[in-house]
Motif scaffolding. Structure first.
Motif, short mmCIF file in Angstrom:
data_model
loop_
_atom_site.label_atom_id
_atom_site.label_comp_id
_atom_site.label_asym_id
_atom_site.label_seq_id
_atom_site.Cartn_x
_atom_site.Cartn_y
_atom_site.Cartn_z
N MET A 306 -31.29 8.76 9.62
CA MET A 306 -30.61 9.96 9.39
C MET A 306 -31.65 10.58 8.17
O MET A 306 -32.12 9.95 7.35
CB MET A 306 -29.26 9.72 8.68
CG MET A 306 -28.66 11.06 8.03
SD MET A 306 -28.33 12.26 9.21
CE MET A 306 -27.00 11.40 9.88
N LYS A 307 -31.94 11.97 8.44
CA LYS A 307 -32.78 12.69 7.59
C LYS A 307 -31.90 13.62 6.64
O LYS A 307 -30.93 13.68 6.58
CB LYS A 307 -33.79 13.74 8.47
CG LYS A 307 -34.67 12.78 9.28
CD LYS A 307 -35.41 11.55 8.88
CE LYS A 307 -36.37 11.86 8.10
NZ LYS A 307 -37.32 10.81 7.74
N ALA A 308 -32.64 14.21 5.74
CA ALA A 308 -31.93 15.04 4.57
C ALA A 308 -31.41 16.16 5.43
O ALA A 308 -30.28 16.64 4.85
CB ALA A 308 -33.27 15.38 3.66
N ASN A 309 -31.80 16.62 6.39
CA ASN A 309 -31.66 17.78 7.34
C ASN A 309 -30.26 17.69 7.95
O ASN A 309 -29.47 18.21 8.63
CB ASN A 309 -32.50 18.83 7.96
CG ASN A 309 -32.91 17.80 8.99
OD1 ASN A 309 -32.52 16.65 9.45
ND2 ASN A 309 -33.99 18.22 9.61
N GLY A 310 -29.78 15.99 8.05
CA GLY A 310 -28.59 15.83 8.78
C GLY A 310 -28.71 15.44 10.24
O GLY A 310 -28.01 15.02 11.02
#
Length: 371
Positions: A306-310
């Motif tokens: 999972m990345k910061a941008n979802g």
């Protein structure tokens, strides 16, 4: 992390003392004490590469010699160089700013500079320092690189390959070789059967760099090399194709002796826990079953982080290379740590784990990462 384990400490006060004492033995009137005092000012606040630049500037203030004359002195440095403790895996860093000084202040004098780098590279690879010369003096430097391929020192031969890598980590990129790797062929061909593993690993790294922008060119070259069936060259090809293997490029698997069209079934991925906390580990297993004929396959796993941008971003990890007998069943288990590390930031939420065979994903499961 303990302070003594930090990479920047490879250019700490002890290294500065070694630099000063060594240079004082080859450069007349070099004041080691004054250099050390100057070099220590502001050092503690700097990270590793900033320390390299800082020490280059300090060296320039204390050398006080035209480069052509200075280079004659520096070429004798290996004879007196203090290599530090053999138990210190960062001891070689001390030579880094001394070598990179040549790239900053010797660029207008390529003949003297390259001869100096040839002498100094056994102390700490001149792979970063050679790259500005490849850019600014391409013909002269290329001729020297090809000549170095026949050098008796493995350090100099390796410099020819490592210094010309299109995408050397921490080094300036060489866009001319990213766009067209053909000029590198003369270097790679000369080193493809080198007796030194140190050199061969560099050749594999150079080819791996090429594969990221010119996979067709690289695969064609490797196929030709494999046709010669030389032990050293075969090793290079295997390691050079690692990025293409991870990417699932179907062209490389038959070249490496793996099944072109693997006949494998996979049981669903079983997770020990479907929710894990940051600092814990994901444990999973699966069962592979082979077909009617024996086959070699590459098994990797993929974590979709999972990345910061979802959004999810995949990262491929090596699992196993397996020789499956006809109708053989193999159980594979793996534990992947989610302990915090400096090179990755974790975000909570839904993640996924997948298994891929010869680069093709065949099963995937979801799990949750929490604080």
């Amino acid at each position: 992390m303990a302070e003594q384990s930090l990479m920047k400490d490879g250019l700490g006060r002890a290294a500065i003392a070694r630099i000063g004492n060594s240079l004082a033995q080859v450069i007349p009137q070099f004041d080691a004490r004054a250099f050390e005092a100057d070099a220590r000012r502001g050092l503690d606040q700097l990270e590793l590469k900033a320390r390299v630049h800082h020490l280059i500037d300090v060296l320039h203030r204390h050398y006080d010699l035209p480069f052509k004359k200075l280079s004659n002195y520096l070429q004798h440095l290996p004879e007196v160089w203090d290599r530090g403790s053999a138990a210190d895996n960062k001891a070689g860093f001390a030579a880094w700013p001394v070598i990179d000084y040549v790239a900053v202040h010797g660029l207008a004098h390529p003949k003297e500079a390259l001869h100096t780098l040839e002498k100094l590279t056994p102390l700490f690879s001149a792979e970063f320092a050679i790259r500005p010369f490849i850019q600014q003096h391409p013909d002269f430097t290329y001729a020297k690189l090809v000549d170095w391929c026949d050098h008796p020192s493995e350090h100099v031969r390796r410099l020819a390959s490592e210094g010309s890598r299109p995408r050397l980590p921490w080094g300036m990129r060489l866009p001319q070789f990213i766009h067209n790797p053909e000029p590198l062929l003369g270097i790679l061909q000369k080193l493809k059967t080198d007796e030194s593993l140190y050199v061969r690993r560099s050749v594999a790294n150079n080819l791996n760099d090429i594969s990221k922008d010119n996979p067709e060119w690289m695969i064609k070259l490797c196929a030709a090399w494999l046709a010669d069936s030389h032990e050293h060259t075969n090793w290079i090809v295997k390691h050079a194709m690692r990025s293409l293997v991870k990417a699932g490029d179907a062209r490389v698997f038959p070249l490496l002796g793996y099944a072109a069209k693997p006949s494998v079934t996979l049981s669903d991925i079983t997770l020990a826990k479907h929710t894990i906390a940051l600092g814990d580990a994901l444990e999973f297993n699966c069962t592979l079953s082979g077909g009617k004929r024996a086959q070699h396959v590459v098994v990797d796993y993929v974590i979709y982080f999972m990345k910061a941008n979802g959004k999810l971003a995949p990262k491929v990890f090596k699992l196993k290379n397996i020789a499956l007998a006809a109708n053989e069943t193999v159980v594979i288990s793996k534990r992947h740590s989610f302990k915090p590390i400096t090179t990755r930031r974790y975000y909570t939420g839904a993640h996924q784990v997948a298994i891929q065979i010869n680069g093709t994903e065949i099963a995937r499961r979801e799990f949750e990462l929490t604080r």
